[in-house]
Design an enzyme around this catalytic site. Structure first.
Site, PDB file in Angstrom:
ATOM      1  N   GLY A 108       0.785  -1.232   0.000  1.00  0.00           N
ATOM      2  CA  GLY A 108       0.000   0.000   0.000  1.00  0.00           C
ATOM      3  C   GLY A 108       0.815   1.280   0.000  1.00  0.00           C
ATOM      4  CD  GLU A 156       4.442   2.314  -9.276  1.00  0.00           C
ATOM      5  OE1 GLU A 156       3.417   2.087  -8.628  1.00  0.00           O
ATOM      6  OE2 GLU A 156       5.211   1.403  -9.636  1.00  0.00           O
ATOM      7  CG  HIS A 203       0.493  -1.583 -15.424  1.00  0.00           C
ATOM      8  ND1 HIS A 203       0.166  -2.813 -14.908  1.00  0.00           N
ATOM      9  CD2 HIS A 203       1.411  -1.819 -16.397  1.00  0.00           C
ATOM     10  CE1 HIS A 203       0.838  -3.760 -15.532  1.00  0.00           C
ATOM     11  NE2 HIS A 203       1.603  -3.180 -16.445  1.00  0.00           N
TER      12      HIS A 203
END
Ligand code: GAR
Length: 212
Positions: free
Chosen positions: A12, A174, A109
């Site tokens: 997470g 990310e 992704h």
């Protein structure tokens, strides 16, 4: 104020980066819940430490994909989300689920889509000998790891890279692009035009609000 529900399956860290940005910056949004399909997902502890409701809907408790997705959909709907964020949620979703949340379902992704959909993206990028790799935030469609692209981050692939060093370099990016994409969504600045996503300038959005 927009309600966000975040789905995780493990660590997470992307969920954490979004929660931290919301806490530190004044976004018109709150994370209403974090839902995991795995009871031992490490990210669940972070959610409760930050006062965020959490729930587990385990795919192991359902006989098939359709019944799991329906239960998951109902658990999410209980929080009346404006946006559902897949943050390392490692499940293939049924078309019914994707349709239900169409236009308000984002995924990250770890590759420069449309290259390397699916699993083991860093290993496959190294095998393919690409010079650049990265990550993509996209709206989810029924087509696995495809859909209108909101953000991409590009990193170089270095000669001595391993799967570990490359994935760490991508993950760092990310954590930059996912909060940015979510923020653009909650500010109402994303427009999906077929396969493309346009980002409205901040001033255009303010003008729209004044005119509304
Ligand atoms: C991230 O690298 C994310 O891009 C990837 O899983 C990792 C989850 O990390 N997602 C996928 O592969 C989805 N196809 P996190 O749990 O620390 O956010």
């Amino acid at each position: 104020m927009k309600n966000i529900v975040i789905l995780i399956s493990g660590r997470g860290s992307n969920m954490q980066s979004i929660v931290r940005c919301i806490e530190e910056q004044a976004w018109p949004a709150r994370v209403a819940a974090v839902i995991s399909n795995k009871a031992d997902a490490a990210g669940l502890a972070f959610a409760s430490e930050h006062g965020i409701a959490s729930a587990v809907v385990s795919n192991k408790d359902f006989p098939d994909r359709a019944s799991f997705d329906l239960a998951l959909q109902q658990a999410i709907d209980a929080y009346m989300p404006d946006l559902v964020v897949l943050a390392g949620f490692m499940r293939i979703l049924t078309p019914g689920f994707v349709d239900h949340f169409a236009g308000r379902l984002l995924n990250i992704h770890p590759s420069l889509l449309p290259s390397f959909p699916g699993l083991h993206t860093h290993e496959r990028a190294l095998e393919a000998g690409v010079k650049f790799h990265g990550a993509t935030v996209h709206f989810v469609t029924a087509d696995l790891d495809h859909g209108p692209i909101v953000e991409q981050a590009v990193v170089p692939v270095l000669p001595d890279d391993t799967e570990e060093t490359l994935s760490a370099r991508v993950l760092k990016e990310e954590h930059v692009i996912y909060p940015r994409a979510v923020r653009l969504f909650v500010e109402g600045r994303l427009r999906i035009l077929g396969n493309r996503v346009d980002v409205l300038p901040e001033c255009a959005q303010q003008t729209e609000k004044v005119q509304a």
